[in-house]
Design a protein around this motif. Sequence first.
Motif, mmCIF file in Angstrom:
data_model
loop_
_atom_site.group_PDB
_atom_site.id
_atom_site.type_symbol
_atom_site.label_atom_id
_atom_site.label_comp_id
_atom_site.label_asym_id
_atom_site.label_seq_id
_atom_site.Cartn_x
_atom_site.Cartn_y
_atom_site.Cartn_z
ATOM 1 N N PRO A 28 0.630 -1.242 -0.095
ATOM 2 C CA PRO A 28 -0.074 -0.061 -0.087
ATOM 3 C C PRO A 28 0.885 1.393 -0.028
ATOM 4 O O PRO A 28 0.338 2.416 -0.350
ATOM 5 C CB PRO A 28 -0.630 -0.198 1.393
ATOM 6 C CG PRO A 28 -0.100 -0.780 1.996
ATOM 7 C CD PRO A 28 0.576 -1.965 1.083
ATOM 8 N N TRP A 29 2.126 1.184 0.420
ATOM 9 C CA TRP A 29 3.154 2.302 0.252
ATOM 10 C C TRP A 29 3.303 2.906 -1.050
ATOM 11 O O TRP A 29 4.078 3.964 -1.319
ATOM 12 C CB TRP A 29 4.278 1.883 1.093
ATOM 13 C CG TRP A 29 5.092 0.823 0.750
ATOM 14 C CD1 TRP A 29 4.771 -0.394 1.217
ATOM 15 C CD2 TRP A 29 5.927 0.734 -0.211
ATOM 16 N NE1 TRP A 29 5.411 -1.545 0.515
ATOM 17 C CE2 TRP A 29 6.428 -0.792 -0.265
ATOM 18 C CE3 TRP A 29 6.653 1.422 -1.016
ATOM 19 C CZ2 TRP A 29 7.353 -1.475 -0.920
ATOM 20 C CZ3 TRP A 29 7.495 1.267 -1.820
ATOM 21 C CH2 TRP A 29 8.141 -0.094 -1.863
ATOM 22 N N LEU A 30 3.268 1.953 -2.061
ATOM 23 C CA LEU A 30 3.370 2.161 -3.491
ATOM 24 C C LEU A 30 2.313 2.979 -3.975
ATOM 25 O O LEU A 30 1.294 2.616 -4.098
ATOM 26 C CB LEU A 30 3.664 1.072 -4.302
ATOM 27 C CG LEU A 30 5.028 0.335 -4.445
ATOM 28 C CD1 LEU A 30 4.874 -0.997 -5.365
ATOM 29 C CD2 LEU A 30 6.105 1.231 -5.150
ATOM 30 N N PRO A 31 2.681 4.352 -4.805
ATOM 31 C CA PRO A 31 1.653 4.988 -5.295
ATOM 32 C C PRO A 31 1.089 4.089 -6.593
ATOM 33 O O PRO A 31 1.733 3.317 -7.149
ATOM 34 C CB PRO A 31 2.565 6.312 -5.942
ATOM 35 C CG PRO A 31 3.699 6.403 -5.094
ATOM 36 C CD PRO A 31 3.980 4.936 -4.578
ATOM 37 N N ASP A 32 -0.097 4.387 -6.756
ATOM 38 C CA ASP A 32 -0.863 3.449 -7.858
ATOM 39 C C ASP A 32 -0.313 3.565 -9.112
ATOM 40 O O ASP A 32 -0.290 2.419 -9.598
ATOM 41 C CB ASP A 32 -2.485 3.834 -7.695
ATOM 42 C CG ASP A 32 -3.188 3.560 -6.483
ATOM 43 O OD1 ASP A 32 -2.799 2.958 -5.588
ATOM 44 O OD2 ASP A 32 -4.507 4.313 -6.402
ATOM 45 N N ALA A 33 0.134 4.781 -9.425
ATOM 46 C CA ALA A 33 0.539 4.734 -10.945
ATOM 47 C C ALA A 33 1.830 3.963 -11.117
ATOM 48 O O ALA A 33 2.000 3.530 -11.982
ATOM 49 C CB ALA A 33 0.758 6.254 -11.275
ATOM 50 N N LEU A 34 2.820 4.240 -9.928
ATOM 51 C CA LEU A 34 3.938 3.456 -10.016
ATOM 52 C C LEU A 34 3.783 1.814 -10.069
ATOM 53 O O LEU A 34 4.521 1.031 -10.661
ATOM 54 C CB LEU A 34 4.846 3.952 -8.789
ATOM 55 C CG LEU A 34 6.170 3.275 -8.676
ATOM 56 C CD1 LEU A 34 7.095 3.282 -9.802
ATOM 57 C CD2 LEU A 34 6.969 3.948 -7.419
ATOM 58 N N ALA A 35 3.236 1.418 -9.069
ATOM 59 C CA ALA A 35 2.603 0.201 -8.972
ATOM 60 C C ALA A 35 2.142 -0.541 -10.309
ATOM 61 O O ALA A 35 2.700 -1.497 -10.637
ATOM 62 C CB ALA A 35 1.625 -0.323 -7.887
ATOM 63 N N LEU A 36 1.404 0.168 -10.928
ATOM 64 C CA LEU A 36 0.753 -0.215 -12.329
ATOM 65 C C LEU A 36 2.069 -0.362 -13.313
ATOM 66 O O LEU A 36 2.052 -1.304 -14.017
ATOM 67 C CB LEU A 36 -0.271 0.570 -12.876
ATOM 68 C CG LEU A 36 -0.862 0.528 -14.200
ATOM 69 C CD1 LEU A 36 -1.418 -0.953 -14.155
ATOM 70 C CD2 LEU A 36 -1.700 1.352 -14.663
ATOM 71 N N ARG A 37 2.861 0.676 -13.379
ATOM 72 C CA ARG A 37 3.951 0.671 -14.307
ATOM 73 C C ARG A 37 5.044 -0.437 -13.961
ATOM 74 O O ARG A 37 5.211 -1.138 -14.854
ATOM 75 C CB ARG A 37 4.613 2.150 -14.269
ATOM 76 C CG ARG A 37 5.557 2.395 -15.624
ATOM 77 C CD ARG A 37 6.393 3.559 -15.546
ATOM 78 N NE ARG A 37 7.173 3.784 -14.099
ATOM 79 C CZ ARG A 37 8.414 3.497 -14.027
ATOM 80 N NH1 ARG A 37 8.821 2.577 -15.251
ATOM 81 N NH2 ARG A 37 8.957 3.761 -13.133
ATOM 82 N N LEU A 38 5.401 -0.585 -12.956
ATOM 83 C CA LEU A 38 6.073 -1.826 -12.661
ATOM 84 C C LEU A 38 5.568 -3.032 -12.850
ATOM 85 O O LEU A 38 6.511 -3.907 -13.603
ATOM 86 C CB LEU A 38 6.428 -1.687 -10.938
ATOM 87 C CG LEU A 38 7.346 -0.517 -10.505
ATOM 88 C CD1 LEU A 38 7.573 -0.631 -9.089
ATOM 89 C CD2 LEU A 38 8.855 -0.504 -11.123
ATOM 90 N N CYS A 39 4.399 -3.174 -12.477
ATOM 91 C CA CYS A 39 3.646 -4.534 -13.142
ATOM 92 C C CYS A 39 3.701 -4.633 -14.600
ATOM 93 O O CYS A 39 3.949 -5.840 -15.145
ATOM 94 C CB CYS A 39 2.274 -4.609 -12.500
ATOM 95 S SG CYS A 39 2.285 -4.780 -10.727
ATOM 96 N N ARG A 40 3.634 -3.480 -15.118
ATOM 97 C CA ARG A 40 3.192 -3.320 -16.687
ATOM 98 C C ARG A 40 4.523 -3.848 -17.340
ATOM 99 O O ARG A 40 4.637 -4.479 -18.330
ATOM 100 C CB ARG A 40 2.731 -2.339 -17.141
ATOM 101 C CG ARG A 40 1.113 -2.410 -17.327
ATOM 102 C CD ARG A 40 0.689 -3.052 -18.468
ATOM 103 N NE ARG A 40 -0.779 -3.210 -18.373
ATOM 104 C CZ ARG A 40 -1.452 -4.537 -18.782
ATOM 105 N NH1 ARG A 40 -0.784 -5.721 -19.327
ATOM 106 N NH2 ARG A 40 -2.684 -4.265 -19.155
ATOM 107 N N ASN A 41 5.669 -3.205 -16.855
ATOM 108 C CA ASN A 41 6.990 -3.276 -17.312
ATOM 109 C C ASN A 41 7.539 -4.611 -16.998
ATOM 110 O O ASN A 41 8.396 -5.028 -18.002
ATOM 111 C CB ASN A 41 7.927 -2.295 -17.144
ATOM 112 C CG ASN A 41 7.725 -0.990 -17.650
ATOM 113 O OD1 ASN A 41 6.718 -0.817 -18.581
ATOM 114 N ND2 ASN A 41 8.687 0.059 -17.676
ATOM 115 N N TYR A 42 7.461 -5.134 -15.806
ATOM 116 C CA TYR A 42 8.299 -6.414 -15.541
ATOM 117 C C TYR A 42 7.349 -7.445 -14.832
ATOM 118 O O TYR A 42 7.961 -8.635 -14.648
ATOM 119 C CB TYR A 42 9.244 -5.815 -14.381
ATOM 120 C CG TYR A 42 9.918 -4.342 -14.430
ATOM 121 C CD1 TYR A 42 11.008 -4.489 -15.412
ATOM 122 C CD2 TYR A 42 9.643 -3.380 -14.000
ATOM 123 C CE1 TYR A 42 11.772 -3.290 -15.773
ATOM 124 C CE2 TYR A 42 10.329 -2.212 -14.163
ATOM 125 C CZ TYR A 42 11.309 -2.104 -15.169
ATOM 126 O OH TYR A 42 12.197 -1.168 -15.623
#
Length: 507
Positions: free
Chosen positions: A414-428
């Motif tokens: 929950p400490w990860l900003p939503d946009a960053l969490a989505l980008r990390l999941c999408r990229n990796y």
Amino acid sequence: MTEQVPTADLLIVGGGINGAAIARDAAGRGLSVLLCERDDIASHTSSASTKLIHGGLRYLEQFEFALVGKALAERKRLLRMAPHIIWPLRFVLPHQPHLRPAWMIRIGLFLYDRLGGRRGRGLPGSRSVNLRKHIAGRPLQDDFVRGFVYSDAWVQDARLCVLNAMDASERGATVLTRTACVSATRGEHDWQVQLRGADGAPRTVRARALVNATGPWAARFLDEVAHVPHNHTLRLIKGSHIVVPKLFDHDHAYIFQQPDRRIVFAIPYEHDYTLIGTTDVDYREDPSSPRIDQAETQYLCEAASRYFKRPIRPDDVVWTYSGVRPLLDDDSDQASEITRDYLLTLDRQGAPLLNVFGGKLTTSRKLAEEACDTLSPLFGAPRPAWTGGAPLPGGDLPDANFEAFHEDFSLRRPWLPDALALRLCRNYGSRALRIVESCSHLEELGERFGSDLYAAEVDYLIDFEWARTAEDILWRRSKLGLRIDAQGQRRLQEYVAMRLGGADGEV
């Protein structure tokens, strides 16, 4: 004295999608593989596409049924192999009766659905829509009343190349970036090849077979490096794209027919932008550094403005990119009509030489499988074809369900900003866990360079994905160059150089 290394089964020259996919397949069959790329992985044509995994609806007009069927079969496989970087996308085709009659479009879409097996994974079939009622009709000019909707898929093209190279490396291949093949001498049983790294130091290697996967340079490689006579002709076609602030607030893409019978796409891009492309222009200059010209920019602006209520002007363009596609010269008058199929030729006049001509992102896995089916018997490779059902790195998500993986990843952090969490999941995909696994607070990701790029991600890209410059990170491993200002880019350059012990980290 030059460094000597053991003889490899295959030396693959070229780190675009074809070379990386062949390296992956061959390494997985138990062959010893060396891949060299003079620049970064996917630094040319393979990162300059329209970023689609598709059968090519317009190729049906050219009766390329076999190519379209092959590509649609691969679309289904790739959606399962890499659900993090490839996902379904619905396309809207506004109807202009004077360009193509409705019956022709309906027949084309019927064939497209059937050639794709009626339903690919998560891909609904085509249908007719009333644009005055459909959400995709709102940004369009009022005289567009009828349209058609069909399915294809989106891909992060440069990441597809990198993931193939990663899988090859993890299966035992040696991947050398910033390493040019400067000469190749053919013997009866092997090739003696001289490579030159970024430091200028030579390295001599031997290979039992050579694979020419140099894309736009394929003919030049034969002429100037391998000195092998041939009768192959490539037609180099420049395709350019423009990126503008987003033109619509929905998740559909558009395919626009043009008066010259070409088509132009307008696609949601990086959340806040719209990607418009592509052109098809004969190209006779150096394929290393193509640039969009004023005429191409104007063409794309006018092509989109024929459909959208809001006109697009050259001043709206925030970024452009161009690539050179090496197409098999089939004497077509129009560049857009040249076949996008590929040709593999095996030359046995001495040590084997496999040449790769043409191809596209969508059929790269199949191309690689056919290439290795041709080469493997020469070495008695113990393992059969295997890539059709094997996920790419990060793609090993349960039931290939990206949405479920992303939800679980975010809920656990929950400490990860939503946009960053989505980008990390999408990229990796599942490999995103390697970036954040030791962190429990945002600050633990290290220095922030701008937007949502932190040192932990940069370290991962340097350690596992051959990132060696800020440009590699900002424009190929991601598209964060659209969001990070000049100061952040300079700081990233300094950090990359520091991590590499003073090596060049130029933007």
